[in-house]
Design an enzyme around this catalytic site. Structure first.
Site, short mmCIF file in Angstrom:
data_model
loop_
_atom_site.label_atom_id
_atom_site.label_comp_id
_atom_site.label_asym_id
_atom_site.label_seq_id
_atom_site.Cartn_x
_atom_site.Cartn_y
_atom_site.Cartn_z
N ILE A 61 0.85 -1.19 0.00
CA ILE A 61 0.00 0.00 0.00
C ILE A 61 0.89 1.25 0.00
O ILE A 61 1.09 1.89 1.03
CB ILE A 61 -0.96 0.01 1.21
N PRO A 62 1.46 1.58 -1.18
CA PRO A 62 2.29 2.78 -1.23
C PRO A 62 1.46 4.05 -1.03
O PRO A 62 0.33 4.14 -1.50
CB PRO A 62 2.91 2.74 -2.63
N HIS A 63 2.04 4.99 -0.30
CA HIS A 63 1.37 6.26 -0.03
C HIS A 63 2.45 7.30 0.26
O HIS A 63 3.60 6.95 0.46
CB HIS A 63 0.41 6.12 1.15
N GLY A 64 2.07 8.54 0.27
CA GLY A 64 3.03 9.62 0.44
C GLY A 64 3.49 9.80 1.88
O GLY A 64 2.93 9.24 2.81
#
Length: 144
Positions: A61-64
């Site tokens: 779950i890539p996120h900033g």
């Protein structure tokens, strides 16, 4: 109930040579959806450099980063299914969920994703789904 993930934000049968390529694709989908500014993609890569977004059960779950909050226009989510798998620092990822949250709205989305991916049978169904509608139907079965 509305779809957890907008159908146009779900891509099935994708192929990525690297996790960086997958993160860029997830980020670009969030940009295309009007959820984030293009700078958010770099923040997703920076987050990955700090700590892996691999969650187990073939899910990342890539996120900033927290500093990238200004790049978020509205909450957004995208799902990229890559049945052949992506090497994610030695782990295999077959589902990439890109996420951007505004005002904590994404926390419900994350809990629904966590519920689906806690069941191996659901993970297999998402990985083998042939359409965005099929993936949304799986998430639609989850009771929060």
């Amino acid at each position: 109930m509305s779809n957890l993930i907008p159908t146009e934000n779900i891509l099935v049968n994708q192929h990525f040579a690297t996790k960086e390529e997958a993160i860029e694709a997830a980020g670009q989908k969030l940009v295309d959806a009007g959820a984030v500014n293009p700078g958010y993609i770099q923040a997703m890569k920076e987050r990955e450099a700090i700590v892996s977004t691999y969650m187990g059960n073939f899910l990342a779950i890539p996120h900033g980063t927290d500093e990238a909050k200004a790049e978020v226009i509205k909450s957004g989510i995208t799902l990229l299914q890559a049945p052949e798998g992506i090497d994610w620092d030695g782990n295999i990822v077959k589902v990439v969920v890109g996420i951007a949250g505004k005002d904590g709205e994404h926390l419900d989305l994350l809990s629904q994703i966590a519920i689906v991916f806690s069941e191996e049978e659901n993970v297999d169904r998402v990985i083998n789904a042939q359409s965005a509608d099929e993936i949304n139907a799986i998430f639609g079965e989850v009771e929060l």
